[in-house]
Design a protein around this motif. Structure first.
Motif, short mmCIF file in Angstrom:
data_model
loop_
_atom_site.label_atom_id
_atom_site.label_comp_id
_atom_site.label_asym_id
_atom_site.label_seq_id
_atom_site.Cartn_x
_atom_site.Cartn_y
_atom_site.Cartn_z
N PRO A 292 44.70 44.67 41.17
CA PRO A 292 44.75 45.27 39.83
C PRO A 292 45.89 44.77 38.95
O PRO A 292 45.77 44.78 37.73
CB PRO A 292 44.88 46.77 40.12
CG PRO A 292 45.42 46.85 41.52
CD PRO A 292 44.86 45.67 42.24
N ASP A 293 47.00 44.31 39.54
CA ASP A 293 48.15 43.90 38.74
C ASP A 293 48.11 42.42 38.35
O ASP A 293 49.01 41.93 37.67
CB ASP A 293 49.45 44.21 39.48
CG ASP A 293 49.53 43.52 40.84
OD1 ASP A 293 48.49 43.01 41.32
OD2 ASP A 293 50.63 43.51 41.42
N GLU A 294 47.07 41.70 38.78
CA GLU A 294 46.95 40.29 38.39
C GLU A 294 46.30 40.17 37.01
O GLU A 294 45.54 41.05 36.59
CB GLU A 294 46.12 39.52 39.42
CG GLU A 294 46.84 39.31 40.74
CD GLU A 294 46.02 38.47 41.70
OE1 GLU A 294 44.85 38.15 41.37
OE2 GLU A 294 46.54 38.14 42.78
N GLU A 295 46.60 39.07 36.32
CA GLU A 295 46.07 38.86 34.99
C GLU A 295 44.82 37.99 35.01
O GLU A 295 44.66 37.12 35.88
CB GLU A 295 47.12 38.22 34.08
CG GLU A 295 48.28 39.14 33.74
CD GLU A 295 49.17 38.56 32.67
OE1 GLU A 295 49.07 37.33 32.41
OE2 GLU A 295 49.96 39.31 32.06
N VAL A 296 43.94 38.25 34.05
CA VAL A 296 42.74 37.43 33.84
C VAL A 296 42.70 37.07 32.35
O VAL A 296 43.49 37.56 31.55
CB VAL A 296 41.46 38.17 34.25
CG1 VAL A 296 41.45 38.43 35.75
CG2 VAL A 296 41.31 39.48 33.48
N THR A 297 41.76 36.21 31.98
CA THR A 297 41.63 35.74 30.61
C THR A 297 40.49 36.46 29.91
O THR A 297 39.40 36.61 30.47
CB THR A 297 41.39 34.22 30.58
OG1 THR A 297 42.51 33.56 31.16
CG2 THR A 297 41.20 33.73 29.15
N PHE A 305 43.22 35.41 25.39
CA PHE A 305 44.52 35.96 25.78
C PHE A 305 44.44 36.46 27.22
O PHE A 305 43.35 36.58 27.81
CB PHE A 305 44.93 37.10 24.84
CG PHE A 305 43.92 38.20 24.73
CD1 PHE A 305 43.97 39.31 25.58
CD2 PHE A 305 42.91 38.15 23.78
CE1 PHE A 305 43.04 40.33 25.49
CE2 PHE A 305 41.97 39.18 23.67
CZ PHE A 305 42.03 40.27 24.54
N ARG A 306 45.59 36.76 27.77
CA ARG A 306 45.69 37.23 29.16
C ARG A 306 45.97 38.73 29.18
O ARG A 306 46.67 39.27 28.32
CB ARG A 306 46.80 36.49 29.89
CG ARG A 306 46.68 34.98 29.92
CD ARG A 306 45.69 34.52 30.95
NE ARG A 306 46.20 34.69 32.32
CZ ARG A 306 45.48 34.44 33.41
NH1 ARG A 306 44.22 34.03 33.29
NH2 ARG A 306 46.00 34.60 34.60
N THR A 307 45.43 39.41 30.18
CA THR A 307 45.70 40.83 30.36
C THR A 307 45.53 41.20 31.81
O THR A 307 44.83 40.51 32.57
CB THR A 307 44.75 41.69 29.49
OG1 THR A 307 45.12 43.06 29.57
CG2 THR A 307 43.30 41.56 29.98
N ARG A 308 46.18 42.27 32.22
CA ARG A 308 46.04 42.75 33.60
C ARG A 308 44.65 43.33 33.83
O ARG A 308 44.03 43.88 32.92
CB ARG A 308 47.09 43.82 33.90
CG ARG A 308 48.49 43.29 34.10
CD ARG A 308 49.49 44.43 34.19
NE ARG A 308 49.14 45.43 35.20
CZ ARG A 308 49.92 45.76 36.23
NH1 ARG A 308 51.09 45.14 36.40
NH2 ARG A 308 49.55 46.68 37.08
N VAL A 371 37.63 42.26 35.73
CA VAL A 371 37.99 41.87 37.10
C VAL A 371 37.93 40.36 37.29
O VAL A 371 38.46 39.82 38.27
CB VAL A 371 37.09 42.58 38.13
CG1 VAL A 371 37.33 44.08 38.10
CG2 VAL A 371 35.62 42.29 37.90
N THR A 372 37.28 39.65 36.34
CA THR A 372 37.32 38.19 36.31
C THR A 372 37.63 37.78 34.86
O THR A 372 37.74 38.63 33.98
CB THR A 372 35.97 37.58 36.72
OG1 THR A 372 34.98 37.87 35.70
CG2 THR A 372 35.50 38.12 38.07
N ASP A 373 37.78 36.48 34.62
CA ASP A 373 37.84 36.01 33.23
C ASP A 373 36.56 36.44 32.54
O ASP A 373 35.46 36.31 33.09
CB ASP A 373 37.97 34.49 33.19
CG ASP A 373 39.29 34.00 33.77
OD1 ASP A 373 40.22 34.83 33.90
OD2 ASP A 373 39.39 32.80 34.07
N VAL A 374 36.68 36.95 31.30
CA VAL A 374 35.49 37.46 30.61
C VAL A 374 35.45 36.93 29.17
O VAL A 374 36.48 36.63 28.56
CB VAL A 374 35.45 39.00 30.57
CG1 VAL A 374 35.31 39.57 31.98
CG2 VAL A 374 36.68 39.58 29.89
N GLU A 375 34.23 36.86 28.65
CA GLU A 375 34.00 36.60 27.24
C GLU A 375 33.23 37.79 26.69
O GLU A 375 32.23 38.23 27.30
CB GLU A 375 33.20 35.32 27.04
CG GLU A 375 32.91 35.00 25.59
CD GLU A 375 32.09 33.73 25.40
OE1 GLU A 375 31.50 33.58 24.29
OE2 GLU A 375 32.01 32.93 26.34
#
Length: 378
Positions: A292-297, A305-308, A371-375
């Motif tokens: 949960p504390d890792e960042e995704v795009t 942008f990046r967010t947790r 939970v993954t990079d999202v668009e």
């Protein structure tokens, strides 16, 4: 233009002939309808704080009025408005009575790290302007389904909608029994204590029981939590009465467990939406391999942008100046609905999605977590 299926209906020719005989109507019904809708369901209102009323050491009530003194849109006791400030919004229940349409009272409690609550409680003064939505929400009494004998379990500032309901009963002379079981930390933290006790003393159909977890010297009332045993002792057999629950997030699963222990059916419990989950990763359908504390795009409206992972998408979007319409911020109202074009999100249990949402990739961004990079299509 006549629809091509219209002639298939019996009597179509007579109806069409009657329409053709009528004189042309020059009125702009669209504009008239728009004015009525805006008066009752405005998207935004700029209101004036006419008074700031201290309630307890941690809470105040803001009284809001229109600058021109006109009546505000009507509401049902228990509903809320969203307040906009600092690039975001938060929902607050109206604690005043629908019988007084010239103002709305919003009772706000300070919370540690509260971005908007602390701003409203500590910096807003009489004469300031506040931007809100119109009244929203489904947490109100429905006479056909909720009956005339109800119980309300409130914790902390969750008493605000109960206060509105009680004032509504008194002001309109409603024949409804209302029993409030109100949990507070301490005696000096009880909101509306004198008014609640006074109304209960004057009106036999209203009963109020205060319960405190940290009783001080001289407290003679019930103490501890609203356990199944205490609810039964104070309210007696629930016998299918409608039970409303409003308070901090921890109250919801706890209250449901206590009511279930009493054999009370879940269909006779109404919970007020109250924010995104404090720990979405603790929910059983959170992906086990997603820290949960890792960042995704996140990509939306041409920005990346990046967010947790454990930060709601709505909060992350607002930080970037992308502000979807939002009100409840609890997964219920669906105003912040977005479409996930690529990637995967965790939609919290609080999200009340439509059956078609999963098929077409929609979610409520206030309770959705990437939970993954999202668009996103916002």
């Amino acid at each position: 233009m006549k629809h091509h299926l219209a002639p298939l209906f019996d009597g179509h020719d007579d109806v069409q002939a009657e329409i053709d005989r009528r004189p042309a109507d020059p009125a702009d019904h669209v504009a008239t309808t728009r004015r009525v809708l805006d008066a009752h369901h405005p998207e935004r209102l700029t209101l004036t704080v006419s008074a700031v009323v201290p309630e307890t050491p941690t809470a105040v009530t803001l009284r809001l009025r229109r600058p021109d003194g006109a009546d505000l849109p009507p509401f049902l006791a228990g509903q809320y408005v969203a307040v906009y400030a600092d690039g975001t919004s938060r929902p607050y229940a109206i604690s005043s009575s629908p019988a007084h349409p010239d103002h709305w009272d919003l009772t706000v409690r300070r919370v540690p790290g509260g971005r908007i609550s602390n701003h409203l409680a500590d910096t807003v003064r009489a004469g300031d302007a506040v931007t809100t939505t119109g009244p929203l929400g489904t947490f109100h009494h429905h006479p056909l389904f909720h009956g005339d004998d109800v119980v309300f379990l409130a914790g902390g500032s969750g008493v605000a909608p109960a206060m509105s309901m009680i004032r509504d009963i008194v002001d309109h002379g409603i024949d409804r029994r209302f029993h409030l079981l109100y949990g507070s930390r301490s005696a000096d933290d009880i909101l509306f204590r004198d008014e609640l006790d006074g109304l209960a003393a004057e009106h036999p159909n209203i009963r109020v029981d205060h319960v405190v977890t940290a009783p001080g010297t001289g407290w003679a009332g019930p103490t501890g939590l609203l356990t199944a045993g205490l609810v039964h002792t104070l309210a007696g057999p629930l016998d299918g009465r409608m039970v409303y629950v409003c308070g901090p997030q921890a109250l919801y699963p706890y209250a449901l467990a206590q009511l279930t222990e009493l054999g009370h059916p879940a269909r006779r419990v109404r919970f007020e939406a109250n924010g995104a989950p404090a720990d979405p990763a603790a929910q059983p359908h959170w992906p086990a391999d997603a820290a949960p504390d890792e960042e995704v795009t996140v990509t939306a409206r041409g920005r990346t942008f990046r967010t947790r992972r454990d930060r709601p998408l709505l909060d992350a979007l607002e930080d970037q100046g992308i502000r979807p319409e939002a009100a409840c911020r609890s997964g219920e109202c669906s105003l912040c609905r977005v479409r996930v074009v690529k990637g995967a999100v965790h939609t919290a249990q609080e999200g009340r999605l439509r059956l078609s949402d999963e098929r077409f990739g929609y979610t409520h961004s206030c309770v959705a977590y990437p939970v993954t990079d999202v668009e996103l299509d916002v």
